[in-house]
Write a protein that holds these residues in place. Structure first.
Motif, PDB file in Angstrom:
ATOM      1  N   GLU A 130      49.902  78.632  42.077  1.00 23.28           N
ATOM      2  CA  GLU A 130      48.413  77.853  41.492  1.00 23.28           C
ATOM      3  C   GLU A 130      49.031  76.577  40.242  1.00 23.28           C
ATOM      4  O   GLU A 130      48.344  75.698  40.942  1.00 23.28           O
ATOM      5  CB  GLU A 130      47.488  79.319  40.505  1.00 23.28           C
ATOM      6  CG  GLU A 130      46.405  77.926  40.020  1.00 23.28           C
ATOM      7  CD  GLU A 130      45.459  77.203  41.279  1.00 23.28           C
ATOM      8  OE1 GLU A 130      44.648  77.208  41.058  1.00 23.28           O
ATOM      9  OE2 GLU A 130      45.504  78.482  42.287  1.00 23.28           O
ATOM     10  N   ALA A 131      49.144  77.102  39.581  1.00 23.56           N
ATOM     11  CA  ALA A 131      50.376  75.910  39.118  1.00 23.56           C
ATOM     12  C   ALA A 131      50.811  74.833  39.386  1.00 23.56           C
ATOM     13  O   ALA A 131      50.740  73.168  40.157  1.00 23.56           O
ATOM     14  CB  ALA A 131      51.163  76.226  37.935  1.00 23.56           C
ATOM     15  N   VAL A 132      51.568  74.968  41.155  1.00 25.57           N
ATOM     16  CA  VAL A 132      52.214  74.293  41.832  1.00 25.57           C
ATOM     17  C   VAL A 132      51.481  73.335  42.640  1.00 25.57           C
ATOM     18  O   VAL A 132      51.454  72.024  43.404  1.00 25.57           O
ATOM     19  CB  VAL A 132      53.406  74.720  42.662  1.00 25.57           C
ATOM     20  CG1 VAL A 132      53.739  74.304  43.816  1.00 25.57           C
ATOM     21  CG2 VAL A 132      54.550  75.061  42.421  1.00 25.57           C
ATOM     22  N   ARG A 133      50.198  73.866  43.107  1.00 27.74           N
ATOM     23  CA  ARG A 133      49.425  73.541  43.984  1.00 27.74           C
ATOM     24  C   ARG A 133      48.650  72.682  43.185  1.00 27.74           C
ATOM     25  O   ARG A 133      48.342  71.516  43.806  1.00 27.74           O
ATOM     26  CB  ARG A 133      48.390  74.340  44.405  1.00 27.74           C
ATOM     27  CG  ARG A 133      47.783  73.648  45.389  1.00 27.74           C
ATOM     28  CD  ARG A 133      46.139  75.503  46.066  1.00 27.74           C
ATOM     29  NE  ARG A 133      46.056  76.609  45.663  1.00 27.74           N
ATOM     30  CZ  ARG A 133      46.529  77.621  44.932  1.00 27.74           C
ATOM     31  NH1 ARG A 133      47.915  78.099  46.621  1.00 27.74           N
ATOM     32  NH2 ARG A 133      46.352  78.971  44.029  1.00 27.74           N
ATOM     33  N   GLU A 134      47.842  72.637  42.043  1.00 31.26           N
ATOM     34  CA  GLU A 134      47.124  71.875  41.094  1.00 31.26           C
ATOM     35  C   GLU A 134      48.009  70.678  40.702  1.00 31.26           C
ATOM     36  O   GLU A 134      48.037  69.751  40.970  1.00 31.26           O
ATOM     37  CB  GLU A 134      46.967  72.727  39.590  1.00 31.26           C
ATOM     38  CG  GLU A 134      45.761  74.036  39.914  1.00 31.26           C
ATOM     39  CD  GLU A 134      44.680  73.355  40.650  1.00 31.26           C
ATOM     40  OE1 GLU A 134      44.233  72.088  40.839  1.00 31.26           O
ATOM     41  OE2 GLU A 134      44.079  73.854  41.262  1.00 31.26           O
TER      42      GLU A 134
ATOM     43  N   LYS B 174      49.228  66.862  36.131  1.00 32.80           N
ATOM     44  CA  LYS B 174      50.427  67.215  36.543  1.00 32.80           C
ATOM     45  C   LYS B 174      51.274  67.307  35.804  1.00 32.80           C
ATOM     46  O   LYS B 174      51.771  68.570  35.392  1.00 32.80           O
ATOM     47  CB  LYS B 174      51.145  66.393  37.152  1.00 32.80           C
ATOM     48  CG  LYS B 174      50.408  65.467  38.325  1.00 32.80           C
ATOM     49  CD  LYS B 174      51.344  64.821  39.700  1.00 32.80           C
ATOM     50  CE  LYS B 174      50.551  64.403  40.209  1.00 32.80           C
ATOM     51  NZ  LYS B 174      50.925  64.376  41.779  1.00 32.80           N
ATOM     52  N   LEU B 175      51.330  66.709  34.383  1.00 36.43           N
ATOM     53  CA  LEU B 175      52.607  67.507  32.908  1.00 36.43           C
ATOM     54  C   LEU B 175      51.502  68.821  31.882  1.00 36.43           C
ATOM     55  O   LEU B 175      51.764  69.047  32.182  1.00 36.43           O
ATOM     56  CB  LEU B 175      52.265  66.095  32.137  1.00 36.43           C
ATOM     57  CG  LEU B 175      53.360  66.055  31.727  1.00 36.43           C
ATOM     58  CD1 LEU B 175      54.821  66.041  32.124  1.00 36.43           C
ATOM     59  CD2 LEU B 175      54.070  64.814  30.970  1.00 36.43           C
ATOM     60  N   ALA B 176      50.181  68.314  32.748  1.00 33.42           N
ATOM     61  CA  ALA B 176      48.856  69.318  31.493  1.00 33.42           C
ATOM     62  C   ALA B 176      49.764  70.915  32.549  1.00 33.42           C
ATOM     63  O   ALA B 176      49.403  72.016  31.955  1.00 33.42           O
ATOM     64  CB  ALA B 176      47.730  69.297  31.629  1.00 33.42           C
ATOM     65  N   TRP B 177      49.530  70.529  33.701  1.00 39.06           N
ATOM     66  CA  TRP B 177      49.504  71.734  34.669  1.00 39.06           C
ATOM     67  C   TRP B 177      50.874  72.505  34.887  1.00 39.06           C
ATOM     68  O   TRP B 177      50.994  73.499  34.601  1.00 39.06           O
ATOM     69  CB  TRP B 177      48.804  71.403  36.206  1.00 39.06           C
ATOM     70  CG  TRP B 177      47.719  71.898  36.706  1.00 39.06           C
ATOM     71  CD1 TRP B 177      46.959  70.591  36.225  1.00 39.06           C
ATOM     72  CD2 TRP B 177      47.158  73.149  36.702  1.00 39.06           C
ATOM     73  NE1 TRP B 177      45.753  71.000  36.863  1.00 39.06           N
ATOM     74  CE2 TRP B 177      45.458  72.391  36.827  1.00 39.06           C
ATOM     75  CE3 TRP B 177      47.392  73.871  36.795  1.00 39.06           C
ATOM     76  CZ2 TRP B 177      44.690  73.883  36.947  1.00 39.06           C
ATOM     77  CZ3 TRP B 177      46.422  75.083  36.756  1.00 39.06           C
ATOM     78  CH2 TRP B 177      45.069  74.958  36.976  1.00 39.06           C
ATOM     79  N   TYR B 178      51.869  71.094  34.592  1.00 32.94           N
ATOM     80  CA  TYR B 178      53.259  72.362  34.191  1.00 32.94           C
ATOM     81  C   TYR B 178      53.563  72.659  32.579  1.00 32.94           C
ATOM     82  O   TYR B 178      53.911  73.955  33.067  1.00 32.94           O
ATOM     83  CB  TYR B 178      54.398  70.568  34.314  1.00 32.94           C
ATOM     84  CG  TYR B 178      55.223  71.092  34.194  1.00 32.94           C
ATOM     85  CD1 TYR B 178      56.463  71.662  35.373  1.00 32.94           C
ATOM     86  CD2 TYR B 178      56.081  70.898  32.681  1.00 32.94           C
ATOM     87  CE1 TYR B 178      57.624  72.239  34.511  1.00 32.94           C
ATOM     88  CE2 TYR B 178      57.684  71.369  31.938  1.00 32.94           C
ATOM     89  CZ  TYR B 178      58.132  72.536  33.222  1.00 32.94           C
ATOM     90  OH  TYR B 178      59.811  72.348  32.809  1.00 32.94           O
TER      91      TYR B 178
ATOM     92  N   ALA C 227      52.392  79.888  29.965  1.00 34.45           N
ATOM     93  CA  ALA C 227      52.281  81.482  30.277  1.00 34.45           C
ATOM     94  C   ALA C 227      53.880  82.245  30.198  1.00 34.45           C
ATOM     95  O   ALA C 227      53.216  83.182  30.084  1.00 34.45           O
ATOM     96  CB  ALA C 227      51.603  81.245  31.928  1.00 34.45           C
ATOM     97  N   LEU C 228      54.717  81.839  30.767  1.00 35.01           N
ATOM     98  CA  LEU C 228      56.047  82.099  30.419  1.00 35.01           C
ATOM     99  C   LEU C 228      56.391  82.759  28.902  1.00 35.01           C
ATOM    100  O   LEU C 228      56.519  83.454  28.986  1.00 35.01           O
ATOM    101  CB  LEU C 228      57.281  81.548  30.481  1.00 35.01           C
ATOM    102  CG  LEU C 228      56.919  81.201  32.493  1.00 35.01           C
ATOM    103  CD1 LEU C 228      57.804  79.626  32.917  1.00 35.01           C
ATOM    104  CD2 LEU C 228      57.093  82.368  33.499  1.00 35.01           C
TER     105      LEU C 228
END
Length: 181
Positions: free
Chosen positions: A125-129, A139-143, A149-150
Protein backbone atom coordinates in the motif's frame (compact mmCIF):
# COMPACT_ATOMS: atom_id res chain seq x y z
CA UNK A 1 -8.84 3.43 40.08
CA UNK A 2 -10.13 5.72 42.78
CA UNK A 3 -10.62 4.50 46.32
CA UNK A 4 -14.12 3.54 47.30
CA UNK A 5 -15.11 2.23 43.85
CA UNK A 6 -16.05 -1.45 43.65
CA UNK A 7 -16.93 -3.62 40.64
CA UNK A 8 -18.84 -6.89 40.90
CA UNK A 9 -21.12 -9.18 38.92
CA UNK A 10 -24.84 -8.94 39.69
CA UNK A 11 -28.17 -10.04 38.21
CA UNK A 12 -31.13 -7.88 37.29
CA UNK A 13 -34.74 -8.82 38.02
CA UNK A 14 -34.84 -10.94 34.83
CA UNK A 15 -31.72 -12.90 35.89
CA UNK A 16 -29.64 -11.23 33.19
CA UNK A 17 -26.03 -10.88 34.24
CA UNK A 18 -24.74 -7.36 34.62
CA UNK A 19 -21.76 -5.55 36.07
CA UNK A 20 -22.37 -3.26 39.03
CA UNK A 21 -20.00 -0.37 39.66
CA UNK A 22 -20.43 1.20 43.10
CA UNK A 23 -18.89 4.19 44.81
CA UNK A 24 -18.97 4.38 48.61
CA UNK A 25 -19.34 8.18 48.82
CA UNK A 26 -20.56 10.74 46.32
CA UNK A 27 -21.80 10.36 42.77
CA UNK A 28 -20.10 8.27 40.09
CA UNK A 29 -19.08 10.09 36.94
CA UNK A 30 -18.95 8.45 33.53
CA UNK A 31 -15.18 9.00 33.51
CA UNK A 32 -14.80 7.18 36.82
CA UNK A 33 -16.88 4.25 35.53
CA UNK A 34 -14.80 4.04 32.35
CA UNK A 35 -11.52 4.23 34.26
CA UNK A 36 -12.62 1.57 36.73
CA UNK A 37 -13.69 -0.80 33.96
CA UNK A 38 -10.47 -0.27 32.02
CA UNK A 39 -7.95 -0.65 34.83
CA UNK A 40 -9.47 -2.50 37.82
CA UNK A 41 -8.36 -6.03 38.68
CA UNK A 42 -5.64 -6.19 36.02
CA UNK A 43 -8.04 -5.05 33.26
CA UNK A 44 -10.37 -7.95 33.96
CA UNK A 45 -13.43 -5.79 33.20
CA UNK A 46 -12.33 -4.52 29.76
CA UNK A 47 -15.31 -5.08 27.49
CA UNK A 48 -18.17 -3.29 25.73
CA UNK A 49 -21.13 -2.32 27.90
CA UNK A 50 -24.62 -0.88 27.59
CA UNK A 51 -26.07 1.38 30.27
CA UNK A 52 -29.83 1.54 30.71
CA UNK A 53 -31.05 4.86 32.01
CA UNK A 54 -34.36 4.83 33.86
CA UNK A 55 -35.68 8.33 33.16
CA UNK A 56 -39.33 7.36 33.32
CA UNK A 57 -42.05 9.30 35.07
CA UNK A 58 -41.91 6.95 38.03
CA UNK A 59 -38.39 8.17 38.88
CA UNK A 60 -39.61 11.74 39.45
CA UNK A 61 -42.10 10.90 42.17
CA UNK A 62 -44.80 9.27 40.04
CA UNK A 63 -45.87 6.36 42.25
CA UNK A 64 -43.28 6.27 45.01
CA UNK A 65 -41.83 2.98 43.81
CA UNK A 66 -38.30 4.39 43.76
CA UNK A 67 -38.61 6.47 46.94
CA UNK A 68 -36.23 5.37 49.67
CA UNK A 69 -36.51 6.09 53.38
CA UNK A 70 -32.84 7.00 53.56
CA UNK A 71 -30.84 7.61 50.40
CA UNK A 72 -27.63 5.59 50.18
CA UNK A 73 -24.34 7.36 50.89
CA UNK A 74 -22.80 6.46 47.52
CA UNK A 75 -23.82 5.72 43.97
CA UNK A 76 -24.29 2.59 41.84
CA UNK A 77 -24.37 2.03 38.08
CA UNK A 78 -25.52 -1.21 36.47
CA UNK A 79 -23.98 -2.11 33.11
CA UNK A 80 -24.85 -4.87 30.69
CA UNK A 81 -21.89 -6.52 28.96
CA UNK A 82 -22.26 -6.83 25.19
CA UNK A 83 -20.49 -9.95 23.99
CA UNK A 84 -19.61 -10.59 20.35
CA UNK A 85 -21.90 -13.12 18.73
CA UNK A 86 -24.51 -13.06 21.50
CA UNK A 87 -27.84 -11.29 21.71
CA UNK A 88 -27.87 -7.67 22.79
CA UNK A 89 -29.22 -7.34 26.36
CA UNK A 90 -31.14 -4.22 25.33
CA UNK A 91 -32.96 -5.16 22.12
CA UNK A 92 -32.49 -8.94 22.25
CA UNK A 93 -31.48 -9.25 18.59
CA UNK A 94 -28.54 -7.20 17.37
CA UNK A 95 -24.99 -6.90 18.64
CA UNK A 96 -22.62 -4.15 17.56
CA UNK A 97 -20.24 -5.26 14.80
CA UNK A 98 -17.10 -5.16 16.91
CA UNK A 99 -15.61 -8.10 15.02
CA UNK A 100 -15.88 -6.54 11.56
CA UNK A 101 -13.83 -3.91 9.79
CA UNK A 102 -15.96 -0.73 9.62
CA UNK A 103 -14.50 0.10 6.19
CA UNK A 104 -14.74 -3.13 4.22
CA UNK A 105 -16.95 -5.31 6.45
CA UNK A 106 -14.49 -8.22 6.53
CA UNK A 107 -14.47 -10.36 9.65
CA UNK A 108 -11.37 -9.73 11.72
CA UNK A 109 -11.56 -13.28 13.08
CA UNK A 110 -11.23 -14.75 9.58
CA UNK A 111 -8.14 -12.70 8.73
CA UNK A 112 -4.70 -14.23 8.82
CA UNK A 113 -3.01 -12.94 11.96
CA UNK A 114 0.54 -13.34 10.64
CA UNK A 115 2.40 -10.07 11.25
CA UNK A 116 4.77 -10.57 8.33
CA UNK A 117 1.84 -10.83 5.90
CA UNK A 118 0.25 -7.71 7.33
CA UNK A 119 3.49 -5.76 7.13
CA UNK A 120 3.91 -6.93 3.53
CA UNK A 121 0.43 -5.71 2.59
CA UNK A 122 1.13 -2.40 4.35
CA UNK A 123 4.36 -2.12 2.36
CA UNK A 124 2.47 -2.75 -0.91
CA UNK A 125 0.00 0.00 0.00
CA UNK A 126 2.80 2.44 0.89
CA UNK A 127 4.67 1.69 -2.36
CA UNK A 128 1.47 2.16 -4.39
CA UNK A 129 0.70 5.46 -2.67
CA UNK A 130 4.29 6.70 -3.04
CA UNK A 131 3.96 6.04 -6.78
CA UNK A 132 0.56 7.82 -7.00
CA UNK A 133 1.41 10.83 -4.86
CA UNK A 134 2.03 14.03 -6.79
CA UNK A 135 3.99 16.05 -4.26
CA UNK A 136 7.36 15.04 -2.78
CA UNK A 137 5.99 15.80 0.70
CA UNK A 138 3.15 13.30 0.24
CA UNK A 139 5.58 10.65 -1.00
CA UNK A 140 7.80 11.24 2.02
CA UNK A 141 4.80 11.06 4.36
CA UNK A 142 3.85 7.64 2.96
CA UNK A 143 7.42 6.46 3.33
CA UNK A 144 7.66 7.52 6.96
CA UNK A 145 4.22 6.13 7.79
CA UNK A 146 5.41 2.66 6.79
CA UNK A 147 8.65 3.10 8.74
CA UNK A 148 6.45 4.02 11.73
CA UNK A 149 4.44 0.83 11.26
CA UNK A 150 7.68 -1.17 11.39
CA UNK A 151 8.71 0.67 14.55
CA UNK A 152 5.35 -0.06 16.16
CA UNK A 153 5.58 -3.75 15.26
CA UNK A 154 8.98 -3.83 16.97
CA UNK A 155 7.74 -1.95 20.06
CA UNK A 156 4.90 -4.45 20.44
CA UNK A 157 7.41 -7.33 20.10
CA UNK A 158 5.74 -8.63 16.94
CA UNK A 159 9.13 -8.57 15.20
CA UNK A 160 12.72 -8.59 16.43
CA UNK A 161 15.13 -5.67 16.14
CA UNK A 162 17.12 -7.60 13.53
CA UNK A 163 13.96 -8.16 11.45
CA UNK A 164 13.04 -4.48 11.74
CA UNK A 165 16.47 -3.53 10.38
CA UNK A 166 16.02 -5.98 7.49
CA UNK A 167 12.64 -4.48 6.65
CA UNK A 168 14.14 -0.97 6.84
CA UNK A 169 16.80 -1.98 4.30
CA UNK A 170 14.20 -3.56 1.97
CA UNK A 171 12.08 -0.41 2.04
CA UNK A 172 14.97 2.07 1.76
CA UNK A 173 14.84 1.99 -2.04
CA UNK A 174 11.35 3.54 -1.96
CA UNK A 175 12.46 6.57 0.03
CA UNK A 176 11.81 9.66 -2.05
CA UNK A 177 14.47 12.33 -2.33
CA UNK A 178 14.19 15.59 -0.38
CA UNK A 179 11.52 18.03 -1.58
CA UNK A 180 12.73 20.68 -4.00
CA UNK A 181 11.90 24.30 -3.22
Amino acid sequence: MKRGIKIEHAYDRHDTIMVRVSKARGQLTLGEVEEALRYADGQRWCNHYAILLNCSESTVGGNGLYDLDEPPAGDTVDLYPIEDGELCPVCGTFTPPFTYCPTCGASWKDMDLDVEKRLASMKEEAVREIGRAKSPEAKLAWYWSHIGALDLARQLDFITEARRQELYEEFKRYKPGPPTN
